[in-house]
Structures are given as structure tokens and as C-alpha cells.
Design a protein around this motif. Structure first.
Motif, PDB file in Angstrom:
ATOM      1  N   GLN A   1      52.705  35.055  33.058  1.00  0.00           N
ATOM      2  CA  GLN A   1      51.210  34.984  33.134  1.00  0.00           C
ATOM      3  C   GLN A   1      50.747  36.261  34.011  1.00  0.00           C
ATOM      4  O   GLN A   1      49.744  36.674  33.685  1.00  0.00           O
ATOM      5  CB  GLN A   1      50.894  33.743  33.670  1.00  0.00           C
ATOM      6  CG  GLN A   1      49.131  33.588  34.090  1.00  0.00           C
ATOM      7  CD  GLN A   1      48.813  32.316  34.828  1.00  0.00           C
ATOM      8  OE1 GLN A   1      49.754  31.531  35.251  1.00  0.00           O
ATOM      9  NE2 GLN A   1      47.730  32.042  35.059  1.00  0.00           N
ATOM     10  N   PHE A   2      51.543  36.485  35.036  1.00  0.00           N
ATOM     11  CA  PHE A   2      51.140  37.636  35.692  1.00  0.00           C
ATOM     12  C   PHE A   2      51.125  38.818  35.000  1.00  0.00           C
ATOM     13  O   PHE A   2      50.315  39.692  35.292  1.00  0.00           O
ATOM     14  CB  PHE A   2      51.869  37.485  37.176  1.00  0.00           C
ATOM     15  CG  PHE A   2      51.761  36.642  38.429  1.00  0.00           C
ATOM     16  CD1 PHE A   2      50.347  36.167  38.609  1.00  0.00           C
ATOM     17  CD2 PHE A   2      52.660  35.836  38.669  1.00  0.00           C
ATOM     18  CE1 PHE A   2      50.178  35.251  39.515  1.00  0.00           C
ATOM     19  CE2 PHE A   2      52.290  34.992  39.684  1.00  0.00           C
ATOM     20  CZ  PHE A   2      51.033  34.595  40.086  1.00  0.00           C
ATOM     21  N   GLU A  16      48.234  39.356  32.913  1.00  0.00           N
ATOM     22  CA  GLU A  16      46.834  39.560  33.629  1.00  0.00           C
ATOM     23  C   GLU A  16      46.931  40.882  34.151  1.00  0.00           C
ATOM     24  O   GLU A  16      45.758  41.717  34.086  1.00  0.00           O
ATOM     25  CB  GLU A  16      46.959  38.800  34.834  1.00  0.00           C
ATOM     26  CG  GLU A  16      46.402  37.120  34.688  1.00  0.00           C
ATOM     27  CD  GLU A  16      46.426  36.307  35.889  1.00  0.00           C
ATOM     28  OE1 GLU A  16      46.289  36.967  37.030  1.00  0.00           O
ATOM     29  OE2 GLU A  16      46.692  34.983  35.828  1.00  0.00           O
ATOM     30  N   PHE A  17      47.937  41.618  34.432  1.00  0.00           N
ATOM     31  CA  PHE A  17      48.266  43.000  34.782  1.00  0.00           C
ATOM     32  C   PHE A  17      47.973  43.934  33.454  1.00  0.00           C
ATOM     33  O   PHE A  17      47.542  44.911  33.702  1.00  0.00           O
ATOM     34  CB  PHE A  17      49.650  43.436  35.491  1.00  0.00           C
ATOM     35  CG  PHE A  17      49.616  42.983  37.010  1.00  0.00           C
ATOM     36  CD1 PHE A  17      48.686  43.903  37.805  1.00  0.00           C
ATOM     37  CD2 PHE A  17      49.983  42.100  37.566  1.00  0.00           C
ATOM     38  CE1 PHE A  17      48.743  43.786  39.271  1.00  0.00           C
ATOM     39  CE2 PHE A  17      49.699  41.561  38.885  1.00  0.00           C
ATOM     40  CZ  PHE A  17      49.167  42.566  39.726  1.00  0.00           C
ATOM     41  N   SER A  49      44.163  44.020  33.021  1.00  0.00           N
ATOM     42  CA  SER A  49      43.653  44.733  34.273  1.00  0.00           C
ATOM     43  C   SER A  49      43.945  46.304  33.893  1.00  0.00           C
ATOM     44  O   SER A  49      43.201  46.882  34.160  1.00  0.00           O
ATOM     45  CB  SER A  49      44.366  44.254  35.357  1.00  0.00           C
ATOM     46  OG  SER A  49      43.895  44.893  36.633  1.00  0.00           O
ATOM     47  N   ASP A  82      38.515  41.824  41.017  1.00  0.00           N
ATOM     48  CA  ASP A  82      39.257  41.165  40.026  1.00  0.00           C
ATOM     49  C   ASP A  82      40.663  41.691  40.544  1.00  0.00           C
ATOM     50  O   ASP A  82      41.830  40.612  40.510  1.00  0.00           O
ATOM     51  CB  ASP A  82      39.060  41.301  38.684  1.00  0.00           C
ATOM     52  CG  ASP A  82      37.868  40.461  38.315  1.00  0.00           C
ATOM     53  OD1 ASP A  82      37.093  39.623  39.013  1.00  0.00           O
ATOM     54  OD2 ASP A  82      37.122  41.044  37.195  1.00  0.00           O
ATOM     55  N   TYR A  83      41.020  42.738  40.794  1.00  0.00           N
ATOM     56  CA  TYR A  83      42.496  43.369  40.717  1.00  0.00           C
ATOM     57  C   TYR A  83      42.947  42.842  42.069  1.00  0.00           C
ATOM     58  O   TYR A  83      43.962  42.432  42.222  1.00  0.00           O
ATOM     59  CB  TYR A  83      42.300  44.974  40.826  1.00  0.00           C
ATOM     60  CG  TYR A  83      43.728  45.516  41.254  1.00  0.00           C
ATOM     61  CD1 TYR A  83      44.683  45.305  40.475  1.00  0.00           C
ATOM     62  CD2 TYR A  83      43.944  45.692  42.594  1.00  0.00           C
ATOM     63  CE1 TYR A  83      45.902  45.960  40.813  1.00  0.00           C
ATOM     64  CE2 TYR A  83      44.963  46.517  42.918  1.00  0.00           C
ATOM     65  CZ  TYR A  83      46.113  46.406  42.103  1.00  0.00           C
ATOM     66  OH  TYR A  83      47.356  46.800  42.569  1.00  0.00           O
ATOM     67  N   LYS A 117      42.167  40.120  43.534  1.00  0.00           N
ATOM     68  CA  LYS A 117      42.473  38.457  43.512  1.00  0.00           C
ATOM     69  C   LYS A 117      43.864  38.471  42.760  1.00  0.00           C
ATOM     70  O   LYS A 117      44.750  37.592  43.100  1.00  0.00           O
ATOM     71  CB  LYS A 117      41.451  38.109  42.547  1.00  0.00           C
ATOM     72  CG  LYS A 117      41.858  36.433  42.293  1.00  0.00           C
ATOM     73  CD  LYS A 117      40.473  35.936  41.526  1.00  0.00           C
ATOM     74  CE  LYS A 117      40.842  34.442  41.250  1.00  0.00           C
ATOM     75  NZ  LYS A 117      40.129  33.922  40.220  1.00  0.00           N
ATOM     76  N   ILE A 118      44.197  39.123  41.622  1.00  0.00           N
ATOM     77  CA  ILE A 118      45.528  39.103  40.845  1.00  0.00           C
ATOM     78  C   ILE A 118      46.295  39.314  41.762  1.00  0.00           C
ATOM     79  O   ILE A 118      47.693  38.750  41.842  1.00  0.00           O
ATOM     80  CB  ILE A 118      45.270  39.919  39.585  1.00  0.00           C
ATOM     81  CG1 ILE A 118      44.344  39.685  38.661  1.00  0.00           C
ATOM     82  CG2 ILE A 118      46.830  39.960  38.952  1.00  0.00           C
ATOM     83  CD1 ILE A 118      44.226  40.633  37.473  1.00  0.00           C
ATOM     84  N   LYS A 119      46.252  40.643  42.599  1.00  0.00           N
ATOM     85  CA  LYS A 119      47.601  41.174  43.513  1.00  0.00           C
ATOM     86  C   LYS A 119      47.626  39.949  44.534  1.00  0.00           C
ATOM     87  O   LYS A 119      48.773  39.851  44.596  1.00  0.00           O
ATOM     88  CB  LYS A 119      47.085  42.310  44.161  1.00  0.00           C
ATOM     89  CG  LYS A 119      48.150  43.010  44.929  1.00  0.00           C
ATOM     90  CD  LYS A 119      47.538  44.511  45.529  1.00  0.00           C
ATOM     91  CE  LYS A 119      46.607  44.263  46.679  1.00  0.00           C
ATOM     92  NZ  LYS A 119      46.375  45.663  47.131  1.00  0.00           N
ATOM     93  N   GLU A 158      47.386  36.817  44.302  1.00  0.00           N
ATOM     94  CA  GLU A 158      48.144  35.691  43.736  1.00  0.00           C
ATOM     95  C   GLU A 158      49.699  36.144  43.495  1.00  0.00           C
ATOM     96  O   GLU A 158      50.379  35.216  43.774  1.00  0.00           O
ATOM     97  CB  GLU A 158      47.273  35.386  42.286  1.00  0.00           C
ATOM     98  CG  GLU A 158      46.089  34.764  42.552  1.00  0.00           C
ATOM     99  CD  GLU A 158      45.316  34.700  40.997  1.00  0.00           C
ATOM    100  OE1 GLU A 158      46.116  34.751  40.021  1.00  0.00           O
ATOM    101  OE2 GLU A 158      44.137  34.152  40.988  1.00  0.00           O
TER     102      GLU A 158
END
Length: 134
Positions: A53-54, A57-58, A61, A111-112, A114-116, A118
Motif C-alpha cells: 500500500q505504501f 501511494e509513493f 505521489s 499530502d507527501y 502525510k504519506i511519509k 505514515e
């Protein structure tokens, strides 16, 4: 604000965004290596699914970042064209377009981050805690 200051502000902002994107490229390279490594506790429930999933998402991104980088280059070219014609940025279209781009870039950076965050939070919970046996 004088037109020369406005032009310099636009130019500075575009350069700052490009610099941030370069830093993000370096960070993403590290994070992708982390996600593809074997440093996570293998007994973690849903480990593979969460890592995938990560990664997805990357990937999304990175595509968005590439689109924004193209828009930044277009803005730079347009600004250069304005400078060739006149030393003024009276072009309201340019100002509006720059403002929209500023909003898009700001949204992307949020957004970036936030992903980082997580990934780092998750990694902190599931990294191996034992020294590997030789």
C-alpha cells in the motif's frame, strides 16, 4: 509591490519548489529502499499488504510530483517570455495560474508529508529489534 519584486518573488518561489522536489526525490529513494528491504519484523500481521500500500501511494505521489514539475517548468518559461516582452508582470492570467500552481504544490507537499509520516510511524513499530544472527 513593484513589478521587479513581483517577478523576483515568482522566480524565487519556482526555484524553491524545484529545490523541495529535488529533496523529495532523495527522500523517496531512501524510503523506497526501506520499503523493499528486509528490516521489518516478518511476523507482523499484514506486513506485505501494508508495505505494498505504501509503495502504491509513493508511485501515485511520484506521478503527481512529475506533473507539478512540468507545470513549474512551464511557469518558468512563461515568466521568461513575459520578461522578454516587458519588465512588468501585468499578465493577470499568469498571476492566477501561478496562484493555482501554488495551491497545487502546497497540497502536494502536505499530502507527501502525510504519506511519509505514515511510513515512518509504521516502520518504527515493525522494524526488527534483534541483531541478526551471523
Amino acid at each position: 509591490m513593484g513589478n521587479e519584486n513581483k517577478i523576483e518573488d515568482f522566480r524565487y518561489e519556482l526555484q524553491r519548489w524545484k529545490s523541495y522536489f529535488q529533496f523529495i526525490d532523495d527522500e523517496v529513494s531512501f524510503i523506497e529502499k526501506l520499503l523493499n528491504s528486509y528490516v521489518f519484523e516478518p511476523t507482523t500481521p499484514n506486513l506485505f499488504e501494508r508495505l505494498e500500500q505504501f509503495k502504491q501511494e509513493f508511485t501515485k505521489s511520484k506521478k503527481k510530483k512529475e506533473q507539478l514539475q512540468k507545470k513549474i517548468l512551464e511557469q518558468e518559461r512563461h515568466l521568461g517570455g513575459i520578461l522578454e516582452c516587458t519588465s512588468k508582470v501585468d499578465d493577470m492570467g499568469y498571476c492566477k495560474k501561478h496562484e493555482r500552481l501554488r495551491n497545487e504544490v502546497g497540497q502536494y507537499f502536505g499530502d507527501y508529508q502525510k504519506i511519509k509520516a505514515e511510513v515512518y510511524d509504521y516502520a518504527g513499530l515493525v522494524l526488527k529489534r534483534r541483531k541478526p544472527m551471523d
